[in-house]
Motif scaffolding. Sequence first.
Motif, PDB file in Angstrom:
ATOM      1  N   SER A   1     102.218  99.918 -12.260  1.00  0.00           N
ATOM      2  CA  SER A   1     102.609  98.669 -11.610  1.00  0.00           C
ATOM      3  C   SER A   1     103.618  99.027 -10.530  1.00  0.00           C
ATOM      4  O   SER A   1     104.760  99.377 -10.822  1.00  0.00           O
ATOM      5  CB  SER A   1     103.236  97.747 -12.663  1.00  0.00           C
ATOM      6  OG  SER A   1     103.593  96.512 -12.109  1.00  0.00           O
ATOM      7  N   HIS A   2     103.176  98.993  -9.258  1.00  0.00           N
ATOM      8  CA  HIS A   2     104.071  99.410  -8.163  1.00  0.00           C
ATOM      9  C   HIS A   2     105.050  98.275  -7.828  1.00  0.00           C
ATOM     10  O   HIS A   2     104.779  97.111  -8.104  1.00  0.00           O
ATOM     11  CB  HIS A   2     103.218  99.832  -6.955  1.00  0.00           C
ATOM     12  CG  HIS A   2     103.189  98.837  -5.823  1.00  0.00           C
ATOM     13  ND1 HIS A   2     104.103  98.862  -4.796  1.00  0.00           N
ATOM     14  CD2 HIS A   2     102.363  97.802  -5.573  1.00  0.00           C
ATOM     15  CE1 HIS A   2     103.819  97.862  -3.953  1.00  0.00           C
ATOM     16  NE2 HIS A   2     102.782  97.214  -4.396  1.00  0.00           N
ATOM     17  N   PHE A   3     106.219  98.635  -7.235  1.00  0.00           N
ATOM     18  CA  PHE A   3     107.220  97.633  -6.829  1.00  0.00           C
ATOM     19  C   PHE A   3     107.503  96.693  -8.005  1.00  0.00           C
ATOM     20  O   PHE A   3     107.424  95.475  -7.882  1.00  0.00           O
ATOM     21  CB  PHE A   3     106.682  96.841  -5.631  1.00  0.00           C
ATOM     22  CG  PHE A   3     107.697  96.045  -4.848  1.00  0.00           C
ATOM     23  CD1 PHE A   3     108.816  95.484  -5.459  1.00  0.00           C
ATOM     24  CD2 PHE A   3     107.521  95.849  -3.485  1.00  0.00           C
ATOM     25  CE1 PHE A   3     109.732  94.741  -4.728  1.00  0.00           C
ATOM     26  CE2 PHE A   3     108.422  95.111  -2.742  1.00  0.00           C
ATOM     27  CZ  PHE A   3     109.526  94.551  -3.360  1.00  0.00           C
TER      28      PHE A   3
ATOM     29  N   THR B   1     107.715 103.714  -2.044  1.00  0.00           N
ATOM     30  CA  THR B   1     108.423 103.096  -0.919  1.00  0.00           C
ATOM     31  C   THR B   1     107.772 101.800  -0.459  1.00  0.00           C
ATOM     32  O   THR B   1     108.430 100.962   0.130  1.00  0.00           O
ATOM     33  CB  THR B   1     108.483 104.030   0.313  1.00  0.00           C
ATOM     34  OG1 THR B   1     107.151 104.279   0.785  1.00  0.00           O
ATOM     35  CG2 THR B   1     109.216 105.321   0.005  1.00  0.00           C
ATOM     36  N   ASP B   2     106.463 101.646  -0.664  1.00  0.00           N
ATOM     37  CA  ASP B   2     105.716 100.522  -0.094  1.00  0.00           C
ATOM     38  C   ASP B   2     105.884 100.474   1.427  1.00  0.00           C
ATOM     39  O   ASP B   2     105.864  99.405   2.022  1.00  0.00           O
ATOM     40  CB  ASP B   2     106.136  99.186  -0.737  1.00  0.00           C
ATOM     41  CG  ASP B   2     105.045  98.114  -0.656  1.00  0.00           C
ATOM     42  OD1 ASP B   2     103.881  98.464  -0.371  1.00  0.00           O
ATOM     43  OD2 ASP B   2     105.353  96.922  -0.862  1.00  0.00           O
ATOM     44  N   SER B   3     106.050 101.634   2.042  1.00  0.00           N
ATOM     45  CA  SER B   3     106.171 101.712   3.509  1.00  0.00           C
ATOM     46  C   SER B   3     104.988 100.982   4.145  1.00  0.00           C
ATOM     47  O   SER B   3     103.876 101.096   3.631  1.00  0.00           O
ATOM     48  CB  SER B   3     106.109 103.181   3.969  1.00  0.00           C
ATOM     49  OG  SER B   3     107.171 103.902   3.410  1.00  0.00           O
TER      50      SER B   3
ATOM     51  N   GLY C   1      92.853 100.366  -6.230  1.00  0.00           N
ATOM     52  CA  GLY C   1      93.815  99.314  -5.888  1.00  0.00           C
ATOM     53  C   GLY C   1      94.402  99.609  -4.516  1.00  0.00           C
ATOM     54  O   GLY C   1      93.980 100.586  -3.881  1.00  0.00           O
ATOM     55  N   GLU C   2      95.297  98.706  -3.944  1.00  0.00           N
ATOM     56  CA  GLU C   2      96.042  97.939  -4.873  1.00  0.00           C
ATOM     57  C   GLU C   2      95.297  96.659  -5.249  1.00  0.00           C
ATOM     58  O   GLU C   2      94.769  95.953  -4.400  1.00  0.00           O
ATOM     59  CB  GLU C   2      97.442  97.620  -4.341  1.00  0.00           C
ATOM     60  CG  GLU C   2      97.538  96.922  -2.989  1.00  0.00           C
ATOM     61  CD  GLU C   2      99.004  96.836  -2.522  1.00  0.00           C
ATOM     62  OE1 GLU C   2      99.286  97.292  -1.414  1.00  0.00           O
ATOM     63  OE2 GLU C   2      99.881  96.381  -3.273  1.00  0.00           O
ATOM     64  N   CYS C   3      95.339  96.416  -6.529  1.00  0.00           N
ATOM     65  CA  CYS C   3      94.649  95.255  -7.064  1.00  0.00           C
ATOM     66  C   CYS C   3      95.551  94.575  -8.087  1.00  0.00           C
ATOM     67  O   CYS C   3      96.528  95.162  -8.542  1.00  0.00           O
ATOM     68  CB  CYS C   3      93.335  95.675  -7.700  1.00  0.00           C
ATOM     69  SG  CYS C   3      93.498  96.901  -9.025  1.00  0.00           S
TER      70      CYS C   3
ATOM     71  N   ILE D   1     104.381 107.276  -4.535  1.00  0.00           N
ATOM     72  CA  ILE D   1     103.065 106.940  -5.089  1.00  0.00           C
ATOM     73  C   ILE D   1     102.448 105.695  -4.457  1.00  0.00           C
ATOM     74  O   ILE D   1     101.337 105.318  -4.831  1.00  0.00           O
ATOM     75  CB  ILE D   1     103.085 106.795  -6.633  1.00  0.00           C
ATOM     76  CG1 ILE D   1     103.985 105.622  -7.067  1.00  0.00           C
ATOM     77  CG2 ILE D   1     103.528 108.079  -7.309  1.00  0.00           C
ATOM     78  CD1 ILE D   1     103.243 104.506  -7.730  1.00  0.00           C
ATOM     79  N   HIS D   2     103.153 105.070  -3.502  1.00  0.00           N
ATOM     80  CA  HIS D   2     102.572 103.860  -2.894  1.00  0.00           C
ATOM     81  C   HIS D   2     103.152 103.656  -1.500  1.00  0.00           C
ATOM     82  O   HIS D   2     104.260 103.139  -1.328  1.00  0.00           O
ATOM     83  CB  HIS D   2     102.862 102.649  -3.778  1.00  0.00           C
ATOM     84  CG  HIS D   2     102.169 101.378  -3.356  1.00  0.00           C
ATOM     85  ND1 HIS D   2     101.219 100.750  -4.129  1.00  0.00           N
ATOM     86  CD2 HIS D   2     102.293 100.626  -2.242  1.00  0.00           C
ATOM     87  CE1 HIS D   2     100.795  99.664  -3.525  1.00  0.00           C
ATOM     88  NE2 HIS D   2     101.433  99.551  -2.363  1.00  0.00           N
ATOM     89  N   ALA D   3     102.403 104.124  -0.490  1.00  0.00           N
ATOM     90  CA  ALA D   3     102.811 103.927   0.902  1.00  0.00           C
ATOM     91  C   ALA D   3     101.600 103.442   1.677  1.00  0.00           C
ATOM     92  O   ALA D   3     100.459 103.580   1.231  1.00  0.00           O
ATOM     93  CB  ALA D   3     103.328 105.233   1.491  1.00  0.00           C
ATOM     94  N   HIS D   4     101.871 102.892   2.852  1.00  0.00           N
ATOM     95  CA  HIS D   4     100.771 102.427   3.708  1.00  0.00           C
ATOM     96  C   HIS D   4     100.912 103.049   5.092  1.00  0.00           C
ATOM     97  O   HIS D   4     100.993 102.335   6.092  1.00  0.00           O
ATOM     98  CB  HIS D   4     100.779 100.907   3.836  1.00  0.00           C
ATOM     99  CG  HIS D   4     100.649 100.159   2.545  1.00  0.00           C
ATOM    100  ND1 HIS D   4      99.459 100.046   1.873  1.00  0.00           N
ATOM    101  CD2 HIS D   4     101.554  99.452   1.816  1.00  0.00           C
ATOM    102  CE1 HIS D   4      99.638  99.298   0.776  1.00  0.00           C
ATOM    103  NE2 HIS D   4     100.897  98.936   0.715  1.00  0.00           N
ATOM    104  N   THR D   5     100.957 104.384   5.160  1.00  0.00           N
ATOM    105  CA  THR D   5     101.003 104.994   6.494  1.00  0.00           C
ATOM    106  C   THR D   5      99.638 104.905   7.166  1.00  0.00           C
ATOM    107  O   THR D   5      99.483 105.297   8.317  1.00  0.00           O
ATOM    108  CB  THR D   5     101.504 106.454   6.456  1.00  0.00           C
ATOM    109  OG1 THR D   5     100.571 107.247   5.712  1.00  0.00           O
ATOM    110  CG2 THR D   5     102.874 106.572   5.824  1.00  0.00           C
TER     111      THR D   5
HETATM  112 ZN    ZN Z   1     101.405  97.890  -1.075  1.00  0.00          ZN
END
Ligand code: ZN
Length: 306
Positions: A201-203, A254-256, A111-113, A8-12
Motif C-alpha cells: 500500500s503506497h503513500f 516518493t510518489d514523484s 497497479g497502481e490499482c 518503490i513508487h515514482a512516476h518519472t
Molecule cells: Zn502514484
Amino acid sequence: MIKKYIDIHAHTNFKAFNEDRDAVIRRALDNDTWVINIGTQYDTSKKAVEMTNEYEGVFATIGLHPIHTGASYHDESELGSEGKEFISRGEIFDKEKYKELIKLGKVVGIGECGLDYYHMDEESIEKQKIAFIAQIELANELDLPLMLHVRNQPAPDIQGGLAGNPTGKTHNAYFDVYELIKKHSKLLEVGLPTISKIGVSHFFAGSIEDMKRFVEIGIYISFAGPITYKPKPEICDYIGVIKETPLDMILADTDSPYVAPVPHRGTRNEPVYIREIVKKIAEIKGLNEEEVAGAIFVNAQKLFNL
Ligand SMILES: [Zn+2]
C-alpha cells in the motif's frame, strides 16, 4: 550493511519529467537509488515499461489507477495539457492488452490499482471496484504483487469536508481494499503462510488498525513525503503507525513528481529524495538510517523479486 536505497513508487514516466527525465534517473542511480516507475493507465504503463530497458535498476508496474476509470479527474503534470502527451479517457481495464506489456520490459507489479474515495460518488466507486478486481486477477495470473493506491475522503471536519461526496456516507477505502483482496487474491485462498507477495500500500495514510489488517494478510506498508511534514494526527497519525509497523513490512516511496519530502517540500519531487523519507522512518523508530535503508531494500527485493 547494505547501503542501497529504492523508491518503490515514482512516476518519472509522467510528463512532468519530459525535459530532464534521463538526468533525474541518473541522479538516482548515481546515488545508489533504484526506482520503480508506476503506470496509471495504459499509455503511462507502457512508457514505464519501455524505460526499464534503458537502465539497470529501473523497473515498472502496469495498471489502471482508480481515478482513471472515469474521465473526470486528471492532472497536468501526469498527462500534459490539451491531451498532447497522455489522454485520460475513462479507461476500462483490458487485461489482455496489459498482459502484452510484460513482454516489453521488466514488469515487477500490477497497479497502481485500488480505491480512491477522495472525490466520491457511488457510480465511480462501482467502476473502480470492477477495475480493481480485474487487476487482482491479472496479478494472480502473472504471479506479481499489487501496487495499491488507497485514499479516503477527507473527514467532515477537515478542509474540503464532504463537499466532494454527494452521498454524505463515510466509507473506509482501506477496509474495502482489504475485503476485495481477501476475496479475490489466489494467495489468500491457500492460506496465510504463503502470503509474502500480496503487494504494498503506497503513500500509506490509514489508521494503525488499517495497517495491522494489511500486515496480517501480507501487504507491505509504504510511507511517503508527508511523514516529514509537521504532524497532523487528526488526518493521519504517521508517528503511531510507523512505530507499530514491523520493520520487515516497511517500504518507502516518493510518489514523484508529487509530495516532495522536507527540505524539498513545494518543489517537484524526484526519486533521489527517498533518503529523506527513510531518514524520518529511522528517526521515528529510533533506529539508525543504514539499518532501515538496508531492511527496506531487502523487503523490496523480496516483494518484487528483484
Ligand atoms: Zn502514484
